[in-house]
Design a protein around this motif. Structure first.
Motif, PDB file in Angstrom:
ATOM      1  N   GLN A  18       0.825  -1.202   0.000  1.00 56.23           N
ATOM      2  CA  GLN A  18       0.000   0.000   0.000  1.00 56.23           C
ATOM      3  C   GLN A  18       0.865   1.260   0.000  1.00 56.23           C
ATOM      4  N   GLU A  19       1.911   1.262   0.835  1.00 57.99           N
ATOM      5  CA  GLU A  19       2.808   2.420   0.883  1.00 57.99           C
ATOM      6  C   GLU A  19       3.527   2.614  -0.446  1.00 57.99           C
ATOM      7  N   ALA A  20       3.954   1.505  -1.068  1.00 53.34           N
ATOM      8  CA  ALA A  20       4.630   1.596  -2.362  1.00 53.34           C
ATOM      9  C   ALA A  20       3.676   2.120  -3.428  1.00 53.34           C
ATOM     10  N   ASP A  21       2.420   1.660  -3.396  1.00 54.39           N
ATOM     11  CA  ASP A  21       1.426   2.137  -4.363  1.00 54.39           C
ATOM     12  C   ASP A  21       1.163   3.629  -4.178  1.00 54.39           C
ATOM     13  N   GLU A  22       1.096   4.073  -2.921  1.00 50.74           N
ATOM     14  CA  GLU A  22       0.858   5.490  -2.654  1.00 50.74           C
ATOM     15  C   GLU A  22       2.024   6.345  -3.139  1.00 50.74           C
ATOM     16  N   ARG A  23       3.255   5.844  -2.936  1.00 52.27           N
ATOM     17  CA  ARG A  23       4.422   6.578  -3.442  1.00 52.27           C
ATOM     18  C   ARG A  23       4.394   6.662  -4.966  1.00 52.27           C
ATOM     19  N   ALA A  24       4.072   5.539  -5.599  1.00 52.31           N
ATOM     20  CA  ALA A  24       4.030   5.516  -7.060  1.00 52.31           C
ATOM     21  C   ALA A  24       2.946   6.460  -7.578  1.00 52.31           C
ATOM     22  N   LYS A  25       1.792   6.497  -6.897  1.00 49.09           N
ATOM     23  CA  LYS A  25       0.706   7.391  -7.305  1.00 49.09           C
ATOM     24  C   LYS A  25       1.120   8.841  -7.151  1.00 49.09           C
ATOM     25  N   ALA A  26       1.763   9.168  -6.034  1.00 44.78           N
ATOM     26  CA  ALA A  26       2.209  10.545  -5.806  1.00 44.78           C
ATOM     27  C   ALA A  26       3.239  10.965  -6.847  1.00 44.78           C
ATOM     28  N   GLU A  27       4.161  10.047  -7.181  1.00 46.71           N
ATOM     29  CA  GLU A  27       5.176  10.365  -8.189  1.00 46.71           C
ATOM     30  C   GLU A  27       4.534  10.564  -9.560  1.00 46.71           C
ATOM     31  N   ALA A  28       3.531   9.726  -9.879  1.00 50.27           N
ATOM     32  CA  ALA A  28       2.850   9.859 -11.167  1.00 50.27           C
ATOM     33  C   ALA A  28       2.093  11.181 -11.243  1.00 50.27           C
ATOM     34  N   GLU A  29       1.430  11.563 -10.144  1.00 52.86           N
ATOM     35  CA  GLU A  29       0.689  12.829 -10.129  1.00 52.86           C
ATOM     36  C   GLU A  29       1.640  14.016 -10.246  1.00 52.86           C
ATOM     37  N   ALA A  30       2.794  13.925  -9.579  1.00 52.12           N
ATOM     38  CA  ALA A  30       3.776  15.014  -9.666  1.00 52.12           C
ATOM     39  C   ALA A  30       4.319  15.138 -11.085  1.00 52.12           C
ATOM     40  N   ALA A  31       4.573  13.999 -11.727  1.00 53.72           N
ATOM     41  CA  ALA A  31       5.073  14.029 -13.103  1.00 53.72           C
ATOM     42  C   ALA A  31       4.020  14.604 -14.047  1.00 53.72           C
ATOM     43  N   ALA A  32       2.746  14.231 -13.815  1.00 58.74           N
ATOM     44  CA  ALA A  32       1.669  14.747 -14.668  1.00 58.74           C
ATOM     45  C   ALA A  32       1.503  16.254 -14.474  1.00 58.74           C
ATOM     46  N   ALA A  33       1.607  16.707 -13.230  1.00 60.45           N
ATOM     47  CA  ALA A  33       1.483  18.144 -12.963  1.00 60.45           C
ATOM     48  C   ALA A  33       2.629  18.908 -13.622  1.00 60.45           C
ATOM     49  N   ALA A  34       3.814  18.357 -13.562  1.00 58.01           N
ATOM     50  CA  ALA A  34       4.965  19.014 -14.193  1.00 58.01           C
ATOM     51  C   ALA A  34       4.786  19.079 -15.703  1.00 58.01           C
ATOM     52  N   GLN A  35       4.225  18.015 -16.283  1.00 57.32           N
ATOM     53  CA  GLN A  35       4.002  18.017 -17.731  1.00 57.32           C
ATOM     54  C   GLN A  35       2.940  19.037 -18.114  1.00 57.32           C
ATOM     55  N   ARG A  36       1.856  19.139 -17.308  1.00 57.75           N
ATOM     56  CA  ARG A  36       0.819  20.141 -17.588  1.00 57.75           C
ATOM     57  C   ARG A  36       1.401  21.549 -17.521  1.00 57.75           C
ATOM     58  N   TYR A  37       2.271  21.763 -16.539  1.00 54.84           N
ATOM     59  CA  TYR A  37       2.886  23.087 -16.406  1.00 54.84           C
ATOM     60  C   TYR A  37       3.710  23.417 -17.650  1.00 54.84           C
ATOM     61  N   ARG A  38       4.445  22.417 -18.133  1.00 59.19           N
ATOM     62  CA  ARG A  38       5.260  22.657 -19.330  1.00 59.19           C
ATOM     63  C   ARG A  38       4.379  22.902 -20.551  1.00 59.19           C
ATOM     64  N   ASP A  39       3.257  22.152 -20.611  1.00 59.97           N
ATOM     65  CA  ASP A  39       2.369  22.327 -21.760  1.00 59.97           C
ATOM     66  C   ASP A  39       1.683  23.688 -21.752  1.00 59.97           C
ATOM     67  N   GLU A  40       1.379  24.212 -20.554  1.00 56.38           N
ATOM     68  CA  GLU A  40       0.629  25.461 -20.444  1.00 56.38           C
ATOM     69  C   GLU A  40       1.525  26.691 -20.431  1.00 56.38           C
ATOM     70  N   THR A  41       2.806  26.485 -20.261  1.00 59.96           N
ATOM     71  CA  THR A  41       3.736  27.622 -20.230  1.00 59.96           C
ATOM     72  C   THR A  41       4.134  27.984 -21.650  1.00 59.96           C
ATOM     73  N   PRO A  42       3.871  29.255 -22.053  1.00 64.57           N
ATOM     74  CA  PRO A  42       4.238  29.661 -23.428  1.00 64.57           C
ATOM     75  C   PRO A  42       5.747  29.517 -23.629  1.00 64.57           C
ATOM     76  N   GLN A  43       6.057  28.988 -24.779  1.00 61.07           N
ATOM     77  CA  GLN A  43       7.473  28.847 -25.109  1.00 61.07           C
ATOM     78  C   GLN A  43       8.003  30.178 -25.624  1.00 61.07           C
ATOM     79  N   GLN A  44       9.171  30.532 -25.119  1.00 60.24           N
ATOM     80  CA  GLN A  44       9.774  31.798 -25.555  1.00 60.24           C
ATOM     81  C   GLN A  44      10.265  31.661 -26.989  1.00 60.24           C
ATOM     82  N   SER A  45       9.878  32.660 -27.792  1.00 57.77           N
ATOM     83  CA  SER A  45      10.305  32.629 -29.191  1.00 57.77           C
ATOM     84  C   SER A  45      11.812  32.803 -29.261  1.00 57.77           C
ATOM     85  N   PRO A  46      12.423  32.117 -30.203  1.00 59.65           N
ATOM     86  CA  PRO A  46      13.878  32.284 -30.347  1.00 59.65           C
ATOM     87  C   PRO A  46      14.203  33.721 -30.728  1.00 59.65           C
TER      88      PRO A  46
END
Length: 201
Positions: free
Chosen positions: A167-195
């Motif tokens: 159960q503890e391992a599953d909770e850690r894996a879930k938290a890590e997956a949610e953190a990775a998903a949140a980081a990806q959403r942040y990258r997707d929603e952040t405008p990329q600076q034009s070169p």
């Protein structure tokens, strides 16, 4: 030989004080009833003997069990403990270290640890054959001690404890997956600076 016997007697006293008894003397069976047991050397002596001991102890050892014991590494070292120049005899200390892990569902690591056993034997330069036999016997005793030590470790575990670790391992894996998903959403929603465009000369 005397030192070895004293060591075995001392170990037996300590184990009995902890409530543990050797196989065949009334010890209770393991709480874990199903276990998959594997090793890097799938047909090695250690994993083979361990499977046999567990099966005799009432454990159903089979592929697909809820939990998996993996013997990840086994190393043996030898060093000279004492020297005797007169008759070319020496005491050698053999040490075997076994690294292992217990995996849960989806091969999620639940715990990792290691076992270490050691014994001393005498190598007599004037009796090579006898000394070689002594070395072989000592290694066999080390392996039996290693297997028995692994069984003792498993006796200290219960299905409830393993379920809690899962159960503890599953909770850690879930938290890590949610953190990775949140980081990806942040990258997707952040405008990329034009070169930076450099005006043509």
């Amino acid at each position: 030989m005397i030192k070895r016997n004293l060591l075995v007697m001392g170990l037996a006293v300590m184990l009995s004080a902890c409530g543990f008894q050797l196989r065949g003397t009334g010890t209770s069976e393991l709480a874990i009833k199903e276990l998959d047991v594997s090793a890097r050397n799938a047909y090695g002596e250690t994993v083979t003997q361990l499977r046999q001991v567990l099966q005799r102890s009432g454990v159903d050892v089979h592929t697909g069990a809820p939990y998996r014991l993996v013997l990840t590494d086994e190393k043996e070292t030898q060093r000279a403990a004492t020297y005797s120049g007169g008759n070319r005899s020496a005491e050698y200390e053999l040490t075997t270290v076994l690294d292992y892990s217990i995996l849960g569902l989806n091969n999620v690591p639940l715990l990792s640890d290691k076992l270490e056993v050691r014994k001393i034997y005498v190598h007599d330069g004037d009796n090579i054959t006898g000394s070689d036999q002594e070395g072989i016997q000592t290694r066999e005793e080390l392996r039996r001690d290693l297997v028995q030590g692994m069984v003792v470790r498993l006796q200290m575990l219960t299905p409830a404890q393993l379920d809690q670790l899962q159960q503890e391992a599953d909770e850690r894996a879930k938290a890590e997956a949610e953190a990775a998903a949140a980081a990806q959403r942040y990258r997707d929603e952040t405008p990329q600076q034009s070169p930076l465009e450099i005006p043509g000369t």
